[in-house]
Write a protein that holds these residues in place. Sequence first.
Motif, short mmCIF file in Angstrom:
data_model
loop_
_atom_site.label_atom_id
_atom_site.label_comp_id
_atom_site.label_asym_id
_atom_site.label_seq_id
_atom_site.Cartn_x
_atom_site.Cartn_y
_atom_site.Cartn_z
N GLY A 142 0.79 -1.22 0.00
CA GLY A 142 0.00 0.00 0.00
C GLY A 142 0.83 1.27 0.00
N VAL A 143 2.08 1.19 0.45
CA VAL A 143 2.94 2.38 0.49
C VAL A 143 3.29 2.84 -0.92
CG1 VAL A 143 5.15 3.28 1.33
CG2 VAL A 143 3.85 1.67 2.73
N GLY A 144 3.40 1.92 -1.84
CA GLY A 144 3.69 2.28 -3.23
C GLY A 144 5.14 2.64 -3.49
N PHE A 145 6.09 2.05 -2.75
CA PHE A 145 7.50 2.35 -2.91
C PHE A 145 8.15 1.58 -4.06
CE2 PHE A 145 10.03 4.49 0.64
CZ PHE A 145 9.07 5.48 0.77
N LEU A 146 7.51 0.53 -4.53
CA LEU A 146 8.18 -0.38 -5.45
C LEU A 146 8.67 0.28 -6.74
CD1 LEU A 146 9.12 -3.24 -5.59
CD2 LEU A 146 6.94 -3.91 -6.62
N PRO A 147 7.93 1.24 -7.35
CA PRO A 147 8.47 1.89 -8.57
C PRO A 147 9.80 2.61 -8.35
CG PRO A 147 6.12 2.28 -8.40
CD PRO A 147 6.55 1.65 -7.10
N MET A 148 10.13 2.93 -7.08
CA MET A 148 11.40 3.58 -6.81
C MET A 148 12.59 2.64 -6.98
SD MET A 148 10.48 5.99 -3.54
CE MET A 148 12.08 6.75 -3.59
N MET A 149 12.32 1.38 -7.27
CA MET A 149 13.40 0.44 -7.58
C MET A 149 14.19 0.92 -8.80
SD MET A 149 14.62 -2.39 -6.31
CE MET A 149 13.24 -3.11 -5.39
N ALA A 150 13.56 1.75 -9.63
CA ALA A 150 14.23 2.28 -10.82
C ALA A 150 15.39 3.20 -10.48
CB ALA A 150 13.22 3.02 -11.69
#
Length: 333
Positions: free
Chosen positions: A14-22
Amino acid sequence: MAAVAAVDVTAGPGVGFLPMMALGPAFAGLIGSARRTALIGVLALVLSFTLTFYNEQLGERRGYTTMISVAGVAIAGVVACSIRQRREAELASVRSIAEAAQRVLLRPVPRSAGHLRAAVSYTSAVAEARIGGDLYEVVTSPAGVRVIMGDVQGKGLEAVETAAIVLGAFREAAYDEPDLVAVGERLERALDRHLLGEKFVTAVLAEVRERDRATLLNFGHPAPLVIRPDGTVHFAEPPERALPLGLGIHGTASPQPHRVPFVPGDQLLFYTDGVSEARDDAGRFYPLDERGDLLKDPDPDAALTAVRQDLKEHAGGPLHDDAAMLLLRYRDG
């Protein structure tokens, strides 16, 4: 990437941090090689796929968006890294050519010239540059040892080009002409042919022929500093001030040569206004005539290094103008 993965696992999707893997492949493209950037991009994709599967988002729009974002940044990072490496290679090639040209223009002075020892120090005010508008040379000719120290008006490539003209003319004239005045006239004619507008070059020429004196010819340049073995110092001021090179061809009076005693144990320090006009925080000029004790070191190169370090401390940081120094020592015996 590890921090993003840790936050995603502990805080949940729910935090939505995963796209920051870029961010991983993005930063890798700035500092690493293309291969390393590609490997980090693959690792970012594997981590993103694994966490997307762990979060049960593999078939959702958010999962696809994350994978596409990471893949797009990884590809862009590899392309950008390849372009950066190509430009770095081109810059390295240009820099090597420039350094070769600089060594030809301001080549090392001979450590020994007749009964003299010489040392030089040059600090360019332009970052990553080894030369600027200051110039120097020492030539052993049939008429004795001849020296030039000069400062070209202005900065940048035009100043370097003018310095090349002066040095080329001096190297020929110093060997061919019978007296120092004729050398100065050759320099005037060379500059008159090549200079445009009101550009000029301050310079001081020196000739050491006799065993007890040096002859100076000053074209509006700061007077050399004479240091005696007993520690006394004084400036070798010309009897009359003269215009710089490039201005005297228009009918004005040429400088007259003057002689200064120069015997075993004496030193002559030539310098440019980047040395004498360096200011401290209070606006005071560098007191060069009070620094004669710094030139007592038996090694002339070490002596100039001490003066250069003291000059930087006086200025409180990098110099704002080119600063050149050339030290001549009359060797005993």
